[in-house]
Design a protein around this motif. Structure first.
Motif, PDB file in Angstrom:
ATOM      1  N   MET A   1      34.963  44.072  31.856  1.00  0.00           N
ATOM      2  CA  MET A   1      36.316  44.416  32.262  1.00  0.00           C
ATOM      3  C   MET A   1      36.518  45.923  32.252  1.00  0.00           C
ATOM      4  O   MET A   1      37.244  46.471  33.073  1.00  0.00           O
ATOM      5  CB  MET A   1      37.331  43.729  31.340  1.00  0.00           C
ATOM      6  CG  MET A   1      37.457  42.227  31.591  1.00  0.00           C
ATOM      7  SD  MET A   1      38.883  41.484  30.769  1.00  0.00           S
ATOM      8  CE  MET A   1      38.434  41.717  29.051  1.00  0.00           C
ATOM      9  N   GLY A   2      35.867  46.599  31.318  1.00  0.00           N
ATOM     10  CA  GLY A   2      35.955  48.053  31.279  1.00  0.00           C
ATOM     11  C   GLY A   2      35.399  48.680  32.542  1.00  0.00           C
ATOM     12  O   GLY A   2      35.940  49.666  33.064  1.00  0.00           O
ATOM     13  N   MET A   3      34.309  48.115  33.082  1.00  0.00           N
ATOM     14  CA  MET A   3      33.724  48.619  34.318  1.00  0.00           C
ATOM     15  C   MET A   3      34.674  48.382  35.492  1.00  0.00           C
ATOM     16  O   MET A   3      34.785  49.213  36.399  1.00  0.00           O
ATOM     17  CB  MET A   3      32.376  47.942  34.568  1.00  0.00           C
ATOM     18  CG  MET A   3      31.327  48.279  33.522  1.00  0.00           C
ATOM     19  SD  MET A   3      29.818  47.291  33.688  1.00  0.00           S
ATOM     20  CE  MET A   3      29.143  47.973  35.205  1.00  0.00           C
ATOM     21  N   GLN A   4      35.372  47.236  35.474  1.00  0.00           N
ATOM     22  CA  GLN A   4      36.337  46.951  36.533  1.00  0.00           C
ATOM     23  C   GLN A   4      37.496  47.942  36.498  1.00  0.00           C
ATOM     24  O   GLN A   4      37.942  48.433  37.537  1.00  0.00           O
ATOM     25  CB  GLN A   4      36.855  45.523  36.401  1.00  0.00           C
ATOM     26  CG  GLN A   4      35.817  44.455  36.729  1.00  0.00           C
ATOM     27  CD  GLN A   4      36.347  43.046  36.535  1.00  0.00           C
ATOM     28  OE1 GLN A   4      37.440  42.867  36.009  1.00  0.00           O
ATOM     29  NE2 GLN A   4      35.576  42.062  36.943  1.00  0.00           N
ATOM     30  N   PHE A   5      37.986  48.252  35.297  1.00  0.00           N
ATOM     31  CA  PHE A   5      39.063  49.230  35.163  1.00  0.00           C
ATOM     32  C   PHE A   5      38.601  50.607  35.652  1.00  0.00           C
ATOM     33  O   PHE A   5      39.356  51.330  36.300  1.00  0.00           O
ATOM     34  CB  PHE A   5      39.528  49.325  33.711  1.00  0.00           C
ATOM     35  CG  PHE A   5      40.442  48.206  33.297  1.00  0.00           C
ATOM     36  CD1 PHE A   5      41.582  47.914  34.022  1.00  0.00           C
ATOM     37  CD2 PHE A   5      40.167  47.443  32.178  1.00  0.00           C
ATOM     38  CE1 PHE A   5      42.424  46.887  33.647  1.00  0.00           C
ATOM     39  CE2 PHE A   5      40.995  46.399  31.792  1.00  0.00           C
ATOM     40  CZ  PHE A   5      42.133  46.123  32.536  1.00  0.00           C
ATOM     41  N   ALA A   6      37.363  50.981  35.330  1.00  0.00           N
ATOM     42  CA  ALA A   6      36.832  52.268  35.766  1.00  0.00           C
ATOM     43  C   ALA A   6      36.772  52.338  37.291  1.00  0.00           C
ATOM     44  O   ALA A   6      37.084  53.376  37.890  1.00  0.00           O
ATOM     45  CB  ALA A   6      35.444  52.493  35.169  1.00  0.00           C
ATOM     46  N   GLU A   7      36.384  51.241  37.922  1.00  0.00           N
ATOM     47  CA  GLU A   7      36.338  51.195  39.386  1.00  0.00           C
ATOM     48  C   GLU A   7      37.742  51.369  39.966  1.00  0.00           C
ATOM     49  O   GLU A   7      37.940  52.091  40.947  1.00  0.00           O
ATOM     50  CB  GLU A   7      35.738  49.868  39.845  1.00  0.00           C
ATOM     51  CG  GLU A   7      35.662  49.746  41.368  1.00  0.00           C
ATOM     52  CD  GLU A   7      35.396  48.333  41.840  1.00  0.00           C
ATOM     53  OE1 GLU A   7      35.308  48.126  43.058  1.00  0.00           O
ATOM     54  OE2 GLU A   7      35.305  47.423  40.981  1.00  0.00           O
ATOM     55  N   GLU A   8      38.744  50.705  39.356  1.00  0.00           N
ATOM     56  CA  GLU A   8      40.122  50.810  39.839  1.00  0.00           C
ATOM     57  C   GLU A   8      40.663  52.231  39.685  1.00  0.00           C
ATOM     58  O   GLU A   8      41.543  52.657  40.433  1.00  0.00           O
ATOM     59  CB  GLU A   8      41.009  49.823  39.084  1.00  0.00           C
ATOM     60  CG  GLU A   8      40.689  48.368  39.408  1.00  0.00           C
ATOM     61  CD  GLU A   8      41.423  47.391  38.490  1.00  0.00           C
ATOM     62  OE1 GLU A   8      42.287  47.856  37.711  1.00  0.00           O
ATOM     63  OE2 GLU A   8      41.150  46.184  38.567  1.00  0.00           O
ATOM     64  N   LEU A   9      40.136  52.983  38.714  1.00  0.00           N
ATOM     65  CA  LEU A   9      40.548  54.365  38.502  1.00  0.00           C
ATOM     66  C   LEU A   9      39.751  55.330  39.379  1.00  0.00           C
ATOM     67  O   LEU A   9      39.853  56.551  39.221  1.00  0.00           O
ATOM     68  CB  LEU A   9      40.372  54.748  37.029  1.00  0.00           C
ATOM     69  CG  LEU A   9      41.309  54.043  36.042  1.00  0.00           C
ATOM     70  CD1 LEU A   9      40.897  54.348  34.607  1.00  0.00           C
ATOM     71  CD2 LEU A   9      42.750  54.466  36.279  1.00  0.00           C
TER      72      LEU A   9
END
Length: 214
Positions: A1-9
């Motif tokens: 999920m952290g990687m997904q948040f990083a992608e969204e940022l």
């Protein structure tokens, strides 16, 4: 999920750490993933990693990650006083998307293919220590490395908007710092692409600087 948040940022280069040496080595391809329950997560991580221009994952012992460990412990220990009410927004998020096997392929074959999926992870990006110091004031634990970064950092400039690190040339021009992957592409472009004839090492380096790369 952290990687997904990083992608969204819109993070392009991600440096991730985990306190499970087993999981980190599995993601890096050094250990085989044998637990069937972990295979979907493993495949999801590889798929997510491909979305970044540069991705590094490393192991950090829990004892050296006390701040994050304390936050995790705090989150589980917080409690409201008796009778108190609050609203907690909850966001749904898929950790991974299961894919049904096509044709006559069995689940076993699909699992084997997932384990066989590999991705080439980059070594730790050489730019990260300078960005850590320029933006956050963080230095490596090694005293010699820390001293070298503090000395050299005066020549670097980080643009937070474009998330780009630059190095100031002797004539004051900002040169865009490249990752290893980007450097290979730039060298190929300058060596036999739009820049013309094949160039020897010294002349090639000078041409890259004139293009605006470091």
């Amino acid at each position: 999920m952290g990687m997904q948040f990083a992608e969204e940022l819109n993070i392009r280069y991600l440096e991730a750490y985990g306190d499970s040496q087993l999981i980190v080595n599995q993601v890096r391809g050094e250990y085989e993933v044998r637990n069937e329950d972990l295979i979907p997560y493993y495949s999801a991580v590889l798929e997510q990693a491909r979305k970044f221009e540069g991705f590094f994952i490393g192991y950090i012992p829990r004892a050296q990650n006390t701040y994050a460990d304390a936050l995790a412990s705090l989150a589980t220990s917080l409690a409201l006083p008796p009778g108190a009410e609050t609203i907690i927004p909850v966001t749904g998020r898929e950790l991974y998307y299961s894919k049904l096997p096509t044709g006559d392929r069995s689940d076993e074959a699909t699992s084997e293919e997932a384990c066989a999926t590999t991705i080439e992870f980059e070594p730790r990006d050489w730019r990260f220590p300078y960005i850590d110091y320029v933006v956050y004031g963080n230095l490596p634990d090694d005293s010699k490395e820390a001293a070298a970064i503090k000395r050299k950092a005066l020549r670097f400039y980080y643009d937070a908007v474009s998330q780009t690190l630059y190095r100031k040339s002797h004539d004051g021009v900002l040169l865009q710092c490249l990752s290893r992957k980007e450097a290979k592409e730039a060298i190929k472009e300058a060596h036999d692409g739009i820049c013309g004839a094949h160039q020897p090492g010294t002349k090639l380096g000078d041409r890259l600087r004139r293009i605006g790369y470091y």
